[in-house]
Design an enzyme around this catalytic site. Structure first.
Site, PDB file in Angstrom:
ATOM      1  N   ASP A  47       0.862  -1.181   0.000  1.00 18.15           N
ATOM      2  CA  ASP A  47       0.000   0.000   0.000  1.00 18.15           C
ATOM      3  C   ASP A  47       0.904   1.238   0.000  1.00 18.15           C
ATOM      4  O   ASP A  47       1.233   1.763  -1.058  1.00 18.15           O
ATOM      5  CB  ASP A  47      -0.923  -0.089   1.218  1.00 18.15           C
ATOM      6  N   GLY A 104       4.059   1.146   1.219  1.00 13.65           N
ATOM      7  CA  GLY A 104       5.448   0.677   1.132  1.00 13.65           C
ATOM      8  C   GLY A 104       6.187   0.795   2.468  1.00 13.65           C
ATOM      9  O   GLY A 104       7.328   0.354   2.594  1.00 13.65           O
ATOM     10  N   THR A 159       5.752  -0.752   5.318  1.00 11.86           N
ATOM     11  CA  THR A 159       6.053  -2.039   5.963  1.00 11.86           C
ATOM     12  C   THR A 159       7.283  -2.680   5.320  1.00 11.86           C
ATOM     13  O   THR A 159       8.221  -3.079   6.020  1.00 11.86           O
ATOM     14  CB  THR A 159       4.839  -2.997   5.829  1.00 11.86           C
ATOM     15  N   ASP A 190      -7.031  -9.579   6.866  1.00 10.80           N
ATOM     16  CA  ASP A 190      -8.099  -9.550   7.872  1.00 10.80           C
ATOM     17  C   ASP A 190      -8.791  -8.207   7.969  1.00 10.80           C
ATOM     18  O   ASP A 190      -8.292  -7.185   7.491  1.00 10.80           O
ATOM     19  CB  ASP A 190      -7.509  -9.850   9.254  1.00 10.80           C
TER      20      ASP A 190
HETATM   21  P1  5GP Z   1       1.909  -0.475   3.723  1.00  8.08           P
HETATM   22  O1  5GP Z   1       2.886  -0.535   4.862  1.00  8.08           O
HETATM   23  O2  5GP Z   1       2.503  -0.806   2.373  1.00  8.08           O
HETATM   24  O3  5GP Z   1       1.113   0.801   3.728  1.00  8.08           O
HETATM   25  O4  5GP Z   1       0.787  -1.554   3.997  1.00  8.08           O
HETATM   26  C1  5GP Z   1       1.056  -2.855   4.031  1.00  8.08           C
HETATM   27  C2  5GP Z   1       0.339  -3.527   5.187  1.00  8.08           C
HETATM   28  O5  5GP Z   1      -0.901  -2.899   5.504  1.00  8.08           O
HETATM   29  C3  5GP Z   1       0.001  -4.919   4.755  1.00  8.08           C
HETATM   30  O6  5GP Z   1       0.987  -5.802   5.251  1.00  8.08           O
HETATM   31  C4  5GP Z   1      -1.338  -5.171   5.388  1.00  8.08           C
HETATM   32  O7  5GP Z   1      -1.118  -5.733   6.676  1.00  8.08           O
HETATM   33  C5  5GP Z   1      -1.955  -3.844   5.593  1.00  8.08           C
HETATM   34  N1  5GP Z   1      -2.952  -3.516   4.538  1.00  8.08           N
HETATM   35  C6  5GP Z   1      -2.809  -2.614   3.540  1.00  8.08           C
HETATM   36  N2  5GP Z   1      -3.909  -2.577   2.763  1.00  8.08           N
HETATM   37  C7  5GP Z   1      -4.761  -3.484   3.281  1.00  8.08           C
HETATM   38  C8  5GP Z   1      -6.080  -3.922   2.889  1.00  8.08           C
HETATM   39  O8  5GP Z   1      -6.705  -3.482   1.909  1.00  8.08           O
HETATM   40  N3  5GP Z   1      -6.641  -4.895   3.658  1.00  8.08           N
HETATM   41  C9  5GP Z   1      -6.029  -5.425   4.759  1.00  8.08           C
HETATM   42  N4  5GP Z   1      -6.685  -6.362   5.415  1.00  8.08           N
HETATM   43  N5  5GP Z   1      -4.786  -5.032   5.140  1.00  8.08           N
HETATM   44  C10 5GP Z   1      -4.166  -4.076   4.412  1.00  8.08           C
END
Ligand code: 5GP
Ligand code: MG
Length: 203
Positions: A122, A124, A126, A178
């Site tokens: 999403d 990045g 994480t 989830d």
């Molecule tokens: P980022 O750190 O890239 O913004 O997001 C990644 C983490 O956010 C993913 O590992 C996941 O745990 C959570 N996440 C992002 N988008 C979604 C989504 O649409 N649904 C769910 N259930 N988790 C999400």
């Protein structure tokens, strides 16, 4: 649980096909160079196989990783890390936090080819947090793989090696993802009805 589904974005058959294709691509990249080395002469030592270390980001990648690794005929170690960005009923990122222990990661990954695996890309943040933790351990290489990538600028411009599917910028569950801890066991990737997410529906 089925009644809470708004629509199916990716069904289990399409997921299975894509996971197999991704695994073939990864196997080729990780083993291709070792496989193409000339056969050793009897006096030479055999070429060392790559030291593959998988780092699944839990809990969301649990099902993806368990499917993927059964199509990877490679000697590997698995060192999961737990990161949470969407605690409880959040449907937007609260920022990634390491939860639990990172002692599951070896102190040194010198010489290892690491593959980090997450459910969805999403912002990045994480992957960037986990990649930093790994770089400190001096691996030979770090590759990244996600099952899903959201079609939004931050995700599409984040450098990533393997992507299963690009999806619309919506909150999805199923296949490991989830909402408030539930729905991970849905075999398809779906959206939930707005009232389940506590969002107001149009009147
Ligand atoms: P980022 O750190 O890239 O913004 O997001 C990644 C983490 O956010 C993913 O590992 C996941 O745990 C959570 N996440 C992002 N988008 C979604 C989504 O649409 N649904 C769910 N259930 N988790 C999400
Ligand atoms: Mg996650």
């Amino acid at each position: 649980m089925q009644n809470d589904i708004e629509r199916v974005l990716i069904n289990r058959g399409a997921i299975a096909d894509r996971v197999r294709a991704l695994a073939d691509e990864i196997t080729q990249d990780l083993c291709g160079s070792a496989a193409s080395l000339p056969a050793p002469s009897p006096e030479q030592d055999a070429p060392q196989p790559a030291r593959i270390t998988l780092v699944p980001i839990l809990t969301g990648s649990l099902i993806f990783v368990s499917d993927l690794i059964r199509h990877l005929p490679i000697q590997m170690q698995i060192h999961p890390v737990s990161i949470s960005s969407y605690p409880g009923t959040a449907t937007t990122s609260q920022g990634p936090k390491v939860c639990g222990d990172i002692d599951t990661l070896p102190d040194s990954l010198e010489g290892a080819d690491v593959l980090v695996i997450d459910d969805i890309l999403d912002s990045g943040n994480t992957l960037s947090l986990v990649t930093q933790l790994l770089e400190q351990r001096q691996p030979r290489s770090v590759r990244t793989c996600v099952m899903l990538r959201k079609q939004r600028l931050q995700a599409m411009s984040y450098p990533i090696d393997y992507v299963g599917f690009d999806i619309p910028d919506e909150f999805v569950v199923g296949y490991g993802l989830d909402y408030n801890g539930y729905y991970r066991n849905l075999p398809d990737i779906v959206t939930l009805r707005p009232e389940i997410l506590g969002l107001k529906t149009a009147t």
